[in-house]
Scaffold this motif. Structure first.
Motif, PDB file in Angstrom:
ATOM      1  N   ALA A   1     -93.221 -51.387 -68.377  1.00  0.00           N
ATOM      2  CA  ALA A   1     -94.583 -51.217 -68.391  1.00  0.00           C
ATOM      3  C   ALA A   1     -95.677 -52.359 -68.751  1.00  0.00           C
ATOM      4  CB  ALA A   1     -95.212 -49.978 -68.943  1.00  0.00           C
ATOM      5  N   ASN A   2     -95.119 -52.774 -70.093  1.00  0.00           N
ATOM      6  CA  ASN A   2     -95.661 -53.743 -70.577  1.00  0.00           C
ATOM      7  C   ASN A   2     -94.643 -54.497 -71.280  1.00  0.00           C
ATOM      8  OD1 ASN A   2     -97.204 -55.538 -72.050  1.00  0.00           O
ATOM      9  ND2 ASN A   2     -98.709 -54.209 -72.729  1.00  0.00           N
ATOM     10  N   PRO A   3     -94.485 -56.013 -70.683  1.00  0.00           N
ATOM     11  CA  PRO A   3     -93.469 -56.656 -71.282  1.00  0.00           C
ATOM     12  C   PRO A   3     -93.757 -57.287 -72.645  1.00  0.00           C
ATOM     13  CG  PRO A   3     -93.897 -57.407 -68.894  1.00  0.00           C
ATOM     14  CD  PRO A   3     -94.905 -56.531 -69.380  1.00  0.00           C
ATOM     15  N   LEU A   4     -95.014 -57.146 -73.136  1.00  0.00           N
ATOM     16  CA  LEU A   4     -95.284 -57.609 -74.518  1.00  0.00           C
ATOM     17  C   LEU A   4     -94.561 -56.876 -75.472  1.00  0.00           C
ATOM     18  CD1 LEU A   4     -99.190 -58.314 -74.011  1.00  0.00           C
ATOM     19  CD2 LEU A   4     -97.082 -59.959 -74.270  1.00  0.00           C
ATOM     20  N   VAL A   5     -94.093 -55.774 -75.144  1.00  0.00           N
ATOM     21  CA  VAL A   5     -93.722 -54.701 -76.264  1.00  0.00           C
ATOM     22  C   VAL A   5     -92.071 -54.549 -76.212  1.00  0.00           C
ATOM     23  CG1 VAL A   5     -95.400 -53.140 -75.798  1.00  0.00           C
ATOM     24  CG2 VAL A   5     -93.303 -52.576 -74.731  1.00  0.00           C
TER      25      VAL A   5
ATOM     26  N   LEU B   1    -109.642 -54.832 -77.337  1.00  0.00           N
ATOM     27  CA  LEU B   1    -108.677 -54.856 -78.548  1.00  0.00           C
ATOM     28  C   LEU B   1    -107.458 -53.832 -77.961  1.00  0.00           C
ATOM     29  CD1 LEU B   1    -111.360 -53.667 -81.481  1.00  0.00           C
ATOM     30  CD2 LEU B   1    -110.029 -55.765 -81.183  1.00  0.00           C
ATOM     31  N   THR B   2    -107.737 -52.969 -77.046  1.00  0.00           N
ATOM     32  CA  THR B   2    -106.651 -52.177 -76.750  1.00  0.00           C
ATOM     33  C   THR B   2    -105.436 -53.092 -75.921  1.00  0.00           C
ATOM     34  OG1 THR B   2    -108.014 -50.302 -76.359  1.00  0.00           O
ATOM     35  CG2 THR B   2    -105.764 -50.138 -75.421  1.00  0.00           C
ATOM     36  N   LEU B   3    -105.898 -53.942 -75.211  1.00  0.00           N
ATOM     37  CA  LEU B   3    -105.129 -54.910 -74.424  1.00  0.00           C
ATOM     38  C   LEU B   3    -104.406 -55.626 -75.461  1.00  0.00           C
ATOM     39  CD1 LEU B   3    -107.110 -55.802 -71.309  1.00  0.00           C
ATOM     40  CD2 LEU B   3    -105.367 -54.242 -71.584  1.00  0.00           C
ATOM     41  N   LEU B   4    -104.901 -56.323 -76.624  1.00  0.00           N
ATOM     42  CA  LEU B   4    -104.769 -57.067 -77.525  1.00  0.00           C
ATOM     43  C   LEU B   4    -103.545 -56.540 -78.526  1.00  0.00           C
ATOM     44  CD1 LEU B   4    -107.702 -59.360 -78.646  1.00  0.00           C
ATOM     45  CD2 LEU B   4    -105.600 -59.924 -76.953  1.00  0.00           C
ATOM     46  N   PHE B   5    -103.643 -55.361 -78.842  1.00  0.00           N
ATOM     47  CA  PHE B   5    -102.481 -54.558 -79.805  1.00  0.00           C
ATOM     48  C   PHE B   5    -100.983 -54.781 -79.405  1.00  0.00           C
ATOM     49  CE2 PHE B   5    -106.253 -52.271 -81.496  1.00  0.00           C
ATOM     50  CZ  PHE B   5    -105.903 -52.417 -82.839  1.00  0.00           C
ATOM     51  N   PRO B   6    -100.814 -54.872 -78.323  1.00  0.00           N
ATOM     52  CA  PRO B   6     -99.205 -55.052 -78.005  1.00  0.00           C
ATOM     53  C   PRO B   6     -98.632 -56.371 -78.349  1.00  0.00           C
ATOM     54  CG  PRO B   6    -100.058 -54.222 -76.156  1.00  0.00           C
ATOM     55  CD  PRO B   6    -101.242 -54.373 -76.874  1.00  0.00           C
ATOM     56  N   LEU B   7     -99.514 -57.397 -78.684  1.00  0.00           N
ATOM     57  CA  LEU B   7     -99.409 -58.739 -79.226  1.00  0.00           C
ATOM     58  C   LEU B   7     -98.962 -58.559 -80.911  1.00  0.00           C
ATOM     59  CD1 LEU B   7    -102.317 -61.195 -78.310  1.00  0.00           C
ATOM     60  CD2 LEU B   7     -99.839 -60.878 -77.182  1.00  0.00           C
ATOM     61  N   LEU B   8     -98.985 -57.441 -81.472  1.00  0.00           N
ATOM     62  CA  LEU B   8     -98.484 -56.821 -82.785  1.00  0.00           C
ATOM     63  C   LEU B   8     -97.120 -56.625 -82.703  1.00  0.00           C
ATOM     64  CD1 LEU B   8    -101.680 -55.362 -84.263  1.00  0.00           C
ATOM     65  CD2 LEU B   8    -100.726 -57.933 -84.741  1.00  0.00           C
ATOM     66  N   SER B   9     -96.498 -56.594 -81.619  1.00  0.00           N
ATOM     67  CA  SER B   9     -95.179 -55.975 -81.351  1.00  0.00           C
ATOM     68  C   SER B   9     -93.984 -56.339 -82.034  1.00  0.00           C
ATOM     69  CB  SER B   9     -94.674 -56.001 -79.824  1.00  0.00           C
ATOM     70  OG  SER B   9     -95.599 -55.097 -79.133  1.00  0.00           O
ATOM     71  N   ALA B  10     -94.009 -57.928 -81.835  1.00  0.00           N
ATOM     72  CA  ALA B  10     -93.055 -58.697 -82.648  1.00  0.00           C
ATOM     73  C   ALA B  10     -92.962 -58.581 -84.153  1.00  0.00           C
ATOM     74  CB  ALA B  10     -93.072 -60.190 -82.385  1.00  0.00           C
ATOM     75  N   PRO B  11     -94.227 -58.756 -84.765  1.00  0.00           N
ATOM     76  CA  PRO B  11     -94.242 -58.776 -86.153  1.00  0.00           C
ATOM     77  C   PRO B  11     -94.124 -57.334 -86.672  1.00  0.00           C
ATOM     78  CG  PRO B  11     -96.559 -59.240 -85.454  1.00  0.00           C
ATOM     79  CD  PRO B  11     -95.498 -59.303 -84.249  1.00  0.00           C
ATOM     80  N   MET B  12     -94.708 -56.319 -85.898  1.00  0.00           N
ATOM     81  CA  MET B  12     -94.171 -54.983 -86.213  1.00  0.00           C
ATOM     82  C   MET B  12     -92.740 -54.763 -86.180  1.00  0.00           C
ATOM     83  SD  MET B  12     -95.779 -51.324 -84.543  1.00  0.00           S
ATOM     84  CE  MET B  12     -97.627 -52.155 -84.501  1.00  0.00           C
ATOM     85  N   ALA B  13     -92.167 -55.037 -85.130  1.00  0.00           N
ATOM     86  CA  ALA B  13     -90.524 -54.836 -84.871  1.00  0.00           C
ATOM     87  C   ALA B  13     -89.848 -55.343 -86.151  1.00  0.00           C
ATOM     88  CB  ALA B  13     -89.907 -55.460 -83.730  1.00  0.00           C
ATOM     89  N   ARG B  14     -90.278 -56.646 -86.498  1.00  0.00           N
ATOM     90  CA  ARG B  14     -89.453 -57.376 -87.769  1.00  0.00           C
ATOM     91  C   ARG B  14     -89.822 -56.515 -89.115  1.00  0.00           C
ATOM     92  NH1 ARG B  14     -91.318 -62.136 -85.171  1.00  0.00           N
ATOM     93  NH2 ARG B  14     -93.326 -62.028 -86.595  1.00  0.00           N
ATOM     94  N   THR B  15     -90.961 -56.109 -89.251  1.00  0.00           N
ATOM     95  CA  THR B  15     -91.383 -55.383 -90.637  1.00  0.00           C
ATOM     96  C   THR B  15     -90.542 -54.185 -90.674  1.00  0.00           C
ATOM     97  OG1 THR B  15     -93.522 -56.636 -90.712  1.00  0.00           O
ATOM     98  CG2 THR B  15     -93.085 -54.455 -92.033  1.00  0.00           C
ATOM     99  N   VAL B  16     -90.788 -53.378 -89.681  1.00  0.00           N
ATOM    100  CA  VAL B  16     -90.108 -52.020 -89.743  1.00  0.00           C
ATOM    101  C   VAL B  16     -88.675 -52.076 -89.692  1.00  0.00           C
ATOM    102  CG1 VAL B  16     -89.832 -49.822 -88.250  1.00  0.00           C
ATOM    103  CG2 VAL B  16     -92.179 -51.095 -88.360  1.00  0.00           C
TER     104      VAL B  16
END
Length: 324
Positions: free
Chosen positions: A190-194, A7-22
């Motif tokens: 550190a993590n390109p997903l973010v 789960l910890t490794l999967l949370f960065p996948l939420l970066s794009a929708p989080m960025a759009r929403t915020v």
């Protein structure tokens, strides 16, 4: 433990929708703080999860277990990730450490160059006006920080537009926006997903400065007009900057580090039209629901990472006690 790490490794996948929403729903100053924190937390917890996988595999090696006075029987009974995940996790963790260190070194050197550049600029005041005909305006962090504006930029703006431009750049300096962009880009290294969060932070500091300029001059439409005129002039002349660009003094046209155009990961129009539209609309609201949702997601991500680390610590402590 396996589920928590996954789960910890999967949370960065939420970066794009989080960025759009915020970015859309939260007031720019709060959004910038929130997105920067999100980038650092998601990158930190995901890299930490990779480190836990590597550590969990290392303690299974008899030599390491003997060195740590650990019972292999207890460790074998622990709910550790599969040994097959250790090698890729180790490669990713090493790459993250290397990329983070390399970025930090480059940014430290750039910051040192900026401080020297700020001291070498003519005059002793905050504002430095150059004789360049190319339209350009940027801030140079330092002690003191400086605002550099070309005569080409001043010529395309009227008195009100100049006031708006200077208020915008002063907001960059006063709020130390270069630290927000640096922190977000460090997380992306550190993590390109973010990376969507890092790009949103760069847009966020511009919106933050826009709103600060609107409050300073008392006219949102005036700031919007100044941004539009400055963007057209800057795009036509495409000035070249060295130190200023490296440190992320973002021009009104929304260019990124080194003067290169970045693809905006947020849906919709480009950064300048969205900034102008935001200024022509009513002042942004706090965006408490989106803020609360983002904080909830970040809290769950942090909790999963802490629980995984706590589980590994409990197993290792029990293995040490059992051996005794």
């Amino acid at each position: 433990m396996q589920v928590l790490i996954l789960l910890t490794l999967l949370f960065p996948l939420l970066s794009a929708p989080m960025a759009r929403t915020v970015a859309r729903r939260v007031e720019p100053r709060r959004a910038t703080w929130l997105l920067t924190a999100a980038a650092l937390l998601l990158a930190g917890t995901s890299c930490g999860a990779l480190g836990l996988i590597v550590l969990a595999e290392l303690v299974r090696i008899p030599a390491f277990a003997r060195f740590g006075h650990l019972s292999l029987d207890v460790i074998a009974a622990g709910q550790f990730p599969s040994p097959w995940t250790a090698a890729p996790a180790g490669v990713l963790f090493g790459a993250a450490v290397f990329a983070t260190g390399a970025f930090a070194l480059r940014r430290a050197r750039a910051l040192g160059d900026a401080r020297r550049h700020a001291r070498e600029l003519p005059g002793v005041g905050e504002l430095v006006v150059t004789g360049d005909v190319a339209a350009d305006a940027y801030t140079v962090p330092g002690r003191p920080g400086r605002i550099v504006v070309s005569t080409g930029m001043l010529d395309v703006l009227d008195e009100g537009g100049r006031s708006a431009l200077l208020a915008h750049e002063r907001a960059h300096l006063a709020s130390r926006h270069h630290w927000f962009t640096a922190g977000a880009r460090l997380a992306a290294a550190a993590n390109p997903l973010v990376r969507p969060l890092a790009t949103a932070v760069e847009y966020g500091v511009e919106r933050w400065a826009d709103e600060a300029a609107a409050a300073a001059v008392g006219d949102r439409r005036l700031v919007a007009q100044a941004i539009a005129r400055a963007a057209v002039a800057a795009k036509a002349t495409r000035p070249h900057r060295s130190v200023g660009a490296v440190l992320g003094a973002v021009l009104p046209e929304g260019r990124g580090w080194g003067g290169r155009h970045k693809q905006d990961t947020l849906a919709g129009a480009g950064p300048v039209p969205r900034r102008v539209a935001a200024l022509l609309a009513p002042a942004p609201r706090a965006g408490l629901p989106a803020t609360a949702l983002c904080l909830f997601v970040l809290g769950i991500a942090a909790l999963c990472a802490l629980q995984a680390a706590d589980h590994l610590q409990d197993v290792l402590e029990f293995a040490r006690v059992k051996l005794r």
